[in-house]
Design a protein around this motif. Structure first.
Motif, short mmCIF file in Angstrom:
data_model
loop_
_atom_site.label_atom_id
_atom_site.label_comp_id
_atom_site.label_asym_id
_atom_site.label_seq_id
_atom_site.Cartn_x
_atom_site.Cartn_y
_atom_site.Cartn_z
N MET A 135 3.65 9.02 -7.19
CA MET A 135 3.52 7.84 -6.38
C MET A 135 2.21 7.92 -5.60
O MET A 135 1.76 8.97 -5.21
CB MET A 135 4.70 7.70 -5.44
N ASN A 136 1.64 6.79 -5.32
CA ASN A 136 0.38 6.68 -4.62
C ASN A 136 0.55 7.10 -3.16
O ASN A 136 1.40 6.59 -2.45
CB ASN A 136 -0.11 5.23 -4.71
N ALA A 137 -0.26 8.02 -2.71
CA ALA A 137 -0.16 8.53 -1.34
C ALA A 137 -0.54 7.47 -0.31
O ALA A 137 -0.16 7.56 0.84
CB ALA A 137 -1.06 9.76 -1.18
N ASP A 138 -1.28 6.43 -0.71
CA ASP A 138 -1.70 5.38 0.21
C ASP A 138 -0.57 4.39 0.51
O ASP A 138 -0.71 3.55 1.38
CB ASP A 138 -2.89 4.60 -0.35
N ILE A 139 0.54 4.46 -0.22
CA ILE A 139 1.62 3.52 -0.05
C ILE A 139 2.65 4.13 0.88
O ILE A 139 3.18 5.20 0.62
CB ILE A 139 2.26 3.18 -1.41
N ASP A 140 2.94 3.44 2.00
CA ASP A 140 3.94 3.96 2.92
C ASP A 140 5.32 3.41 2.55
O ASP A 140 5.45 2.50 1.74
CB ASP A 140 3.58 3.62 4.37
N ASP A 141 6.36 4.02 3.13
CA ASP A 141 7.72 3.61 2.80
C ASP A 141 7.99 2.15 3.13
O ASP A 141 8.80 1.51 2.49
CB ASP A 141 8.74 4.49 3.53
N GLU A 142 7.33 1.62 4.14
CA GLU A 142 7.53 0.23 4.53
C GLU A 142 7.12 -0.73 3.41
O GLU A 142 7.75 -1.75 3.20
CB GLU A 142 6.71 -0.07 5.81
N ASN A 150 -2.44 -7.21 -14.97
CA ASN A 150 -2.51 -5.76 -15.12
C ASN A 150 -2.54 -5.08 -13.76
O ASN A 150 -1.87 -4.05 -13.55
CB ASN A 150 -3.73 -5.38 -15.95
N ARG A 151 -3.32 -5.62 -12.84
CA ARG A 151 -3.41 -5.03 -11.50
C ARG A 151 -2.05 -5.04 -10.80
O ARG A 151 -1.61 -4.03 -10.24
CB ARG A 151 -4.44 -5.81 -10.66
N ARG A 152 -1.35 -6.15 -10.86
CA ARG A 152 -0.03 -6.26 -10.23
C ARG A 152 0.98 -5.33 -10.92
O ARG A 152 1.78 -4.68 -10.26
CB ARG A 152 0.48 -7.70 -10.27
N HIS A 153 0.94 -5.29 -12.24
CA HIS A 153 1.84 -4.43 -13.02
C HIS A 153 1.64 -2.98 -12.60
O HIS A 153 2.61 -2.26 -12.31
CB HIS A 153 1.56 -4.64 -14.50
N LYS A 154 0.41 -2.53 -12.54
CA LYS A 154 0.12 -1.14 -12.16
C LYS A 154 0.55 -0.86 -10.72
O LYS A 154 1.04 0.22 -10.39
CB LYS A 154 -1.37 -0.82 -12.34
N ARG A 155 0.36 -1.85 -9.84
CA ARG A 155 0.76 -1.70 -8.44
C ARG A 155 2.28 -1.55 -8.34
O ARG A 155 2.80 -0.69 -7.61
CB ARG A 155 0.30 -2.89 -7.60
N LEU A 156 3.03 -2.35 -9.11
CA LEU A 156 4.49 -2.26 -9.11
C LEU A 156 4.96 -0.90 -9.62
O LEU A 156 5.93 -0.32 -9.10
CB LEU A 156 5.10 -3.38 -9.94
N GLU A 157 4.27 -0.35 -10.61
CA GLU A 157 4.58 0.99 -11.10
C GLU A 157 4.30 2.03 -10.01
O GLU A 157 5.12 2.89 -9.73
CB GLU A 157 3.75 1.32 -12.34
N ALA A 158 3.13 1.94 -9.38
CA ALA A 158 2.73 2.92 -8.35
C ALA A 158 3.66 2.87 -7.14
O ALA A 158 3.92 3.90 -6.51
CB ALA A 158 1.29 2.66 -7.92
N MET A 159 4.19 1.68 -6.84
CA MET A 159 5.09 1.53 -5.69
C MET A 159 6.51 1.98 -6.02
O MET A 159 7.36 2.02 -5.13
CB MET A 159 5.09 0.08 -5.21
#
Length: 165
Positions: free
Chosen positions: A1-8, A49-58
């Protein structure tokens, strides 16, 4: 998971209408191409693609898998198995959970409330194979006090798709 994404930011309310449409399209067809996905949700391929990758990372997308046909593979019996454990046997419960996790016949297993401690979805070749598994393997695990099963007569619905509304 991406370290820049917080639990919120993992809260479902952070999903907008387009994110939900992307997730719905991916649930319906996990092999959809980015071009097809973009067209379906009315975005450019780059935005899709950007949104898809973001949903995966989150972490909204856990994995991709192929759903196989159990009948075609010779696994014609599905049963729901209710398991009770001996009380006060915490070490045995941990062993049970590890062992069940390794059993390919067990498709799903849940710790539940009520009269039973666990409910598992199990597949087998036939009733004899199911009986052998239940009596010879599952019921023999340390800490298992009782095993009761219900054989599925007819599958009415089988989906992993979650409601997104």
């Amino acid at each position: 998971m991406n370290a820049d994404i917080d639990d919120e930011s993992l809260h479902p309310s952070s999903l907008d209408r387009l994110d939900r449409r992307i997730l719905a399209a991916l649930q319906a067809n996990g092999r959809i191409s980015n071009q097809e996905l973009a067209a379906q949700v009315h975005l450019s391929p780059a935005q899709s693609n950007r949104r898809h990758k973001r949903l995966e990372a989150m972490g909204f997308i856990k994995r991709y898998e192929a759903r196989l046909d159990a009948d075609r593979l010779g696994l014609g019996v599905t049963a729901f198995v209710h398991i009770t454990m001996d009380r006060g046997q915490f070490k045995e419960v941990q062993k049970f959970q590890r062992n069940v996790g390794k059993m390919p016949q067990v498709l799903e297993c849940y710790a539940v409330t009520g009269d039973f401690d666990y409910v598992c979805k199990v597949v087998a070749r036939d009733l004899k194979a199911l009986s052998d598994f239940l009596l010879g393997t599952l019921a023999q695990l340390p800490g298992v006090n009782g095993v009761r099963s219900s054989v599925c007569l007819n599958e009415l619905k089988n989906t992993g798709a979650l409601p997104l509304d």
